[in-house]
Scaffold this motif. Structure first.
Motif, PDB file in Angstrom:
ATOM      1  N   ASP A  56       0.820  -1.207   0.000  1.00  0.00           N
ATOM      2  CA  ASP A  56       0.000   0.000   0.000  1.00  0.00           C
ATOM      3  C   ASP A  56       0.855   1.258   0.000  1.00  0.00           C
ATOM      4  N   GLY A  57       1.992   1.211   0.657  1.00  0.00           N
ATOM      5  CA  GLY A  57       2.880   2.368   0.642  1.00  0.00           C
ATOM      6  C   GLY A  57       3.317   2.732  -0.764  1.00  0.00           C
ATOM      7  N   PHE A  58       3.611   1.734  -1.563  1.00  0.00           N
ATOM      8  CA  PHE A  58       4.011   2.003  -2.948  1.00  0.00           C
ATOM      9  C   PHE A  58       2.822   2.403  -3.822  1.00  0.00           C
ATOM     10  N   LEU A  59       1.645   1.841  -3.567  1.00  0.00           N
ATOM     11  CA  LEU A  59       0.496   2.100  -4.435  1.00  0.00           C
ATOM     12  C   LEU A  59      -0.268   3.376  -4.086  1.00  0.00           C
ATOM     13  N   ILE A  60      -0.475   3.640  -2.796  1.00  0.00           N
ATOM     14  CA  ILE A  60      -1.289   4.810  -2.424  1.00  0.00           C
ATOM     15  C   ILE A  60      -0.477   5.876  -1.700  1.00  0.00           C
ATOM     16  N   GLY A  61       0.792   5.611  -1.463  1.00  0.00           N
ATOM     17  CA  GLY A  61       1.632   6.577  -0.761  1.00  0.00           C
ATOM     18  C   GLY A  61       1.787   6.183   0.701  1.00  0.00           C
ATOM     19  N   TRP A  62       2.933   6.491   1.258  1.00  0.00           N
ATOM     20  CA  TRP A  62       3.244   6.045   2.624  1.00  0.00           C
ATOM     21  C   TRP A  62       2.369   6.731   3.659  1.00  0.00           C
ATOM     22  N   ALA A  63       2.113   8.023   3.480  1.00  0.00           N
ATOM     23  CA  ALA A  63       1.262   8.738   4.445  1.00  0.00           C
ATOM     24  C   ALA A  63      -0.166   8.219   4.379  1.00  0.00           C
ATOM     25  N   ASN A  64      -0.667   7.993   3.168  1.00  0.00           N
ATOM     26  CA  ASN A  64      -2.017   7.445   3.036  1.00  0.00           C
ATOM     27  C   ASN A  64      -2.105   6.026   3.607  1.00  0.00           C
ATOM     28  N   ALA A  65      -1.074   5.223   3.386  1.00  0.00           N
ATOM     29  CA  ALA A  65      -1.081   3.854   3.926  1.00  0.00           C
ATOM     30  C   ALA A  65      -1.129   3.891   5.454  1.00  0.00           C
ATOM     31  N   ILE A  72      -7.392   6.747  10.356  1.00  0.00           N
ATOM     32  CA  ILE A  72      -7.565   8.198  10.207  1.00  0.00           C
ATOM     33  C   ILE A  72      -8.292   8.510   8.903  1.00  0.00           C
ATOM     34  N   THR A  73      -7.929   7.798   7.855  1.00  0.00           N
ATOM     35  CA  THR A  73      -8.528   7.994   6.536  1.00  0.00           C
ATOM     36  C   THR A  73      -9.310   6.741   6.163  1.00  0.00           C
ATOM     37  N   SER A  74     -10.464   6.941   5.568  1.00  0.00           N
ATOM     38  CA  SER A  74     -11.266   5.812   5.100  1.00  0.00           C
ATOM     39  C   SER A  74     -10.613   5.206   3.863  1.00  0.00           C
TER      40      SER A  74
END
Length: 143
Positions: A56-65, A72-74
């Motif tokens: 997920d870090g590579f696909l959606i970004g580390w902060a988003n993951a 925190i984020t849906s």
């Protein structure tokens, strides 16, 4: 000056790195239950959780993951969603379950460590402490 004799040839060779690792792996059964679980099944669970986080870090970004995993984020707010939902479920259910199991195990071990005395021994000590004390010792000097 005398020189120590060399070991006789034909003796067993010293164990190699592979043999030492194999022996340590075989000794894992001597660990406490939580330590054994952590080495056997826990390592697989934590590896899957870590791999999911890295994916997920590579696909959606580390902060988003991180935000999806911590709730925190849906997962519906990020793209692609197909990898965010398993990460969200992992952060919501798997990680707290592992932490709760670890805490429960540590607490159980501490409680069991304090229950090593037999009940009959404790009752005998309480009866002995509850008995009336004898007369006070007399003082040596008369006044």
């Amino acid at each position: 000056m005398s020189i120590a004799p060399a070991p006789p040839p034909g003796g067993p060779p010293p164990p190699g790195r592979r043999q030492r690792l194999r022996a340590r792996w075989a000794d894992r059964h001597a660990l406490p239950r939580f330590g054994y679980w952590l080495l056997s099944r826990g390592a697989a669970v934590l590896t899957v959780c870590g791999a999911l986080y890295v994916l997920d870090g590579f696909l959606i970004g580390w902060a988003n993951a991180y935000n999806v995993m911590t709730g925190i984020t849906s997962p519906a707010d990020v793209r692609p969603q197909w990898c965010a939902w398993p990460l969200s479920l992992t952060g919501w259910a798997v990680i707290p379950a592992i932490i709760g199991a670890a805490a429960g195990y540590v607490i159980t071990e501490q409680i069991q460590a304090h229950h090593v005395r037999e009940l009959s021994d404790v009752l005998d000590e309480l009866h002995r402490l509850a008995e009336r004390p004898g007369p006070p010792p007399s003082s040596g000097g008369g006044a």
